[in-house]
Design a protein around this motif. Structure first.
Motif: not given
Length: 92
Positions: A25-39
């Protein structure tokens, strides 16, 4: 710093698609969304990122979709295999 909220756990069976949700809810105007996976026994591994557009993911096969207001996103894994089991992290 922006914070993200994810469900504590999600379960599916091999071959049955699953959707993982993430709120920021507090994402910045220039923030990218990233996903990581940890096995198990490994370091987190980059999966995919986007700014606001829907993106297809190749391994594992899936799709990252972002809400129009950029306050949340979903990572859909189409046909997960047993080897895809692990921790999935959303970040900004």
């Amino acid at each position: 710093r922006a914070q993200v909220q994810q469900e504590a756990s999600a379960v599916t069976t091999e071959g049955t698609g699953i959707t993982l949700g993430c709120e920021h809810p507090k994402i910045g105007l220039l923030d990218f969304i990233v996903w990581y996976r940890q096995l198990p026994g490994q370091a987190p591994f980059y999966l995919i990122q986007t700014f606001k557009e829907t993106k297809e993911m190749q391994s594992p096969a899936g799709r990252l979709s972002v809400a129009a207001n950029r306050l949340s996103n979903t990572l859909r894994i189409y046909r997960p295999r047993l080897g895809d089991a692990g921790l999935y992290y959303c970040g900004l």
